[in-house]
Design an enzyme around this catalytic site. Structure first.
Site, PDB file in Angstrom:
ATOM      1  N   ASP A 147       0.840  -1.200   0.000  1.00  9.77           N
ATOM      2  CA  ASP A 147       0.000   0.000   0.000  1.00  9.77           C
ATOM      3  C   ASP A 147       0.879   1.255   0.000  1.00  9.77           C
ATOM      4  O   ASP A 147       2.056   1.203   0.362  1.00  9.77           O
ATOM      5  CB  ASP A 147      -0.858   0.057   1.273  1.00  9.77           C
ATOM      6  N   ARG A 198      -1.352  -0.411  -8.600  1.00 14.36           N
ATOM      7  CA  ARG A 198      -2.711   0.006  -8.233  1.00 14.36           C
ATOM      8  C   ARG A 198      -2.736   1.538  -8.252  1.00 14.36           C
ATOM      9  O   ARG A 198      -1.856   2.180  -7.695  1.00 14.36           O
ATOM     10  CB  ARG A 198      -3.061  -0.498  -6.835  1.00 14.36           C
ATOM     11  N   GLY A 202      -5.931   8.697  -3.345  1.00 16.56           N
ATOM     12  CA  GLY A 202      -5.087   9.135  -2.227  1.00 16.56           C
ATOM     13  C   GLY A 202      -5.957   9.466  -1.033  1.00 16.56           C
ATOM     14  O   GLY A 202      -6.936  10.208  -1.163  1.00 16.56           O
ATOM     15  N   HIS A 241     -14.213   3.741  -6.327  1.00 14.93           N
ATOM     16  CA  HIS A 241     -15.659   3.494  -6.361  1.00 14.93           C
ATOM     17  C   HIS A 241     -16.341   4.516  -7.256  1.00 14.93           C
ATOM     18  O   HIS A 241     -17.562   4.626  -7.252  1.00 14.93           O
ATOM     19  CB  HIS A 241     -16.242   3.588  -4.950  1.00 14.93           C
TER      20      HIS A 241
END
Ligand code: FDA
Length: 319
Positions: A147, A198, A202, A241
């Site tokens: 990540d 990916r 942010g 999303h």
């Protein structure tokens, strides 16, 4: 695992809707708030975003998502660990998670944070710890996503990723944040490695000197990163999303002839589950990031800051 966020029908007061992301992220630093939320938060609504506090609670959630055609990754929540012992404990926990994923034959990977593995105090410790995990995952045929955290950790994280690749590890991916002005330059440096990258908008509080303050600039930067990454040969995890972005990427891929094995969509557990299933029905690979663990407070605060209306869960459950 909780009712889908997007399907809540309770009215959201306008003062909640208009709470700025920054205010929530700043308030999240309050020790009092942390104590209160950590004590009652799981009952008040954190369980919508977190698949339990233990691995045993998380495994059935991963299995159910797999059964619905979704891929998953899981994360033992934890970050900014200040000691070598704490980082070593995280490594042991991740070895157990990887072994369990393999034993249970789940379609799941791991996503982890380097500040959970020592990056807060020593880059070498973080490298040694993550290399051990990536090597272990490799032996099991599993993948690890690193990540991306606050901007101060971006360069060290990218250095560690490049060292892992130079050491021959292919089962590892990285993240770029569209809000950072420097992400396009980072992408150019990464492309020769044919990375698995990916792209996210942010999630942290960053000053305007390092990150686009305006949402529309972040959204435009996001699309540029995805397009450049695909054209440059990367495998791209489109983690958002935002339906407008998802539709744009679908149209772009179709127009430019990028096959569906060049990219996937990723979303967070508890967010837009109907959209996740729609994309699966359209034969896209969709991965749901499904974290667990007792240290869920900062993760939950970032989710609330992204959509202040989520606060309504907490307010509603309080009364
Ligand atoms: P945006 O915030 O514009 O939201 C678009 C729409 O999605 C909203 O209108 C709403 O309908 C819905 N939505 C978004 N967030 C929601 C929420 N929390 N609850 C309910 N609805 C919501 N960040 C980072 O800095 N480093 C990282 O490594 C990662 N990793 C990561 C992995 C995955 C799989 C995802 C999906 C996201 C991340 N992020 C991240 C977080 C990312 O940076 C960003 O903060 C969130 O994805 C929210 O931004 P959207 O792209 O969804 O768009």
């Amino acid at each position: 695992a909780g009712r889908p966020v997007a399907q809540l029908t309770v009215p959201v007061p306008s003062f909640v809707r208009s709470l700025p992301r920054k205010a929530i992220l700043l308030a999240a630093d309050s020790a009092l708030l942390r104590r209160l939320v950590a004590r009652y938060g799981m009952r008040l609504g954190a369980a919508r975003f977190v698949a339990g506090e233990t691995l045993d609670e998380c495994i059935p959630v991963l299995r159910r998502l797999n059964e619905a055609g979704l891929h998953t990754n899981t994360t033992l929540l934890g970050e900014e660990i200040p000691t070598a012992d704490g980082a070593a404990a995280a490594v042991s926990a991740y070895v157990e998670i990887l072994d369990r994923i393999a034993a249970e034959k789940l379609r799941a990977n791991v996503a982890l944070k380097l500040t959970h593995l020592g990056l807060t105090f020593d880059e070498e410790t973080a490298f040694a710890n993550v290399e051990r995990l990536v090597a272990h995952a490799g032996r099991l045929g599993l993948f690890i996503r690193i990540d991306m955290e606050q901007s101060a950790y971006v360069e060290p994280t990218l250095r560690i990723y490049a060292r892992l690749r130079a050491a021959g590890h292919e089962n590892v991916g990285v993240v770029l944040q569209a809000y950072l002005y420097r992400s396009p330059a980072h992408l150019e440096h990464l492309l020769p490695l044919a990375p698995n990258v990916r792209i996210v908008k942010g999630a942290y509080l960053e000053p305007p000197e390092v990150a686009h303050p305006d949402k529309q600039d972040v959204d435009a930067a996001y699309l540029r990163l995805v397009e450049t990454a695909l054209r440059g040969g990367a495998y791209v995890a489109v983690a958002t999303h935002d339906e407008r972005i998802i539709r744009h990427v679908q149209a772009f891929a179709a127009r430019e002839g990028f096959e569906r094995d060049r990219f996937e969509f990723q979303m967070l557990f508890g967010v837009r589950p109907a959209l996740q299933r729609d994309l699966v029905a359209q034969s896209h690979k969709v991965l749901v990031a499904t974290p667990f663990g007792p240290d869920w407070y900062p993760y939950l605060m970032r989710r609330l800051a992204e959509r202040p209306a989520n606060l309504i869960f907490f307010l509603r459950n309080l009364v």
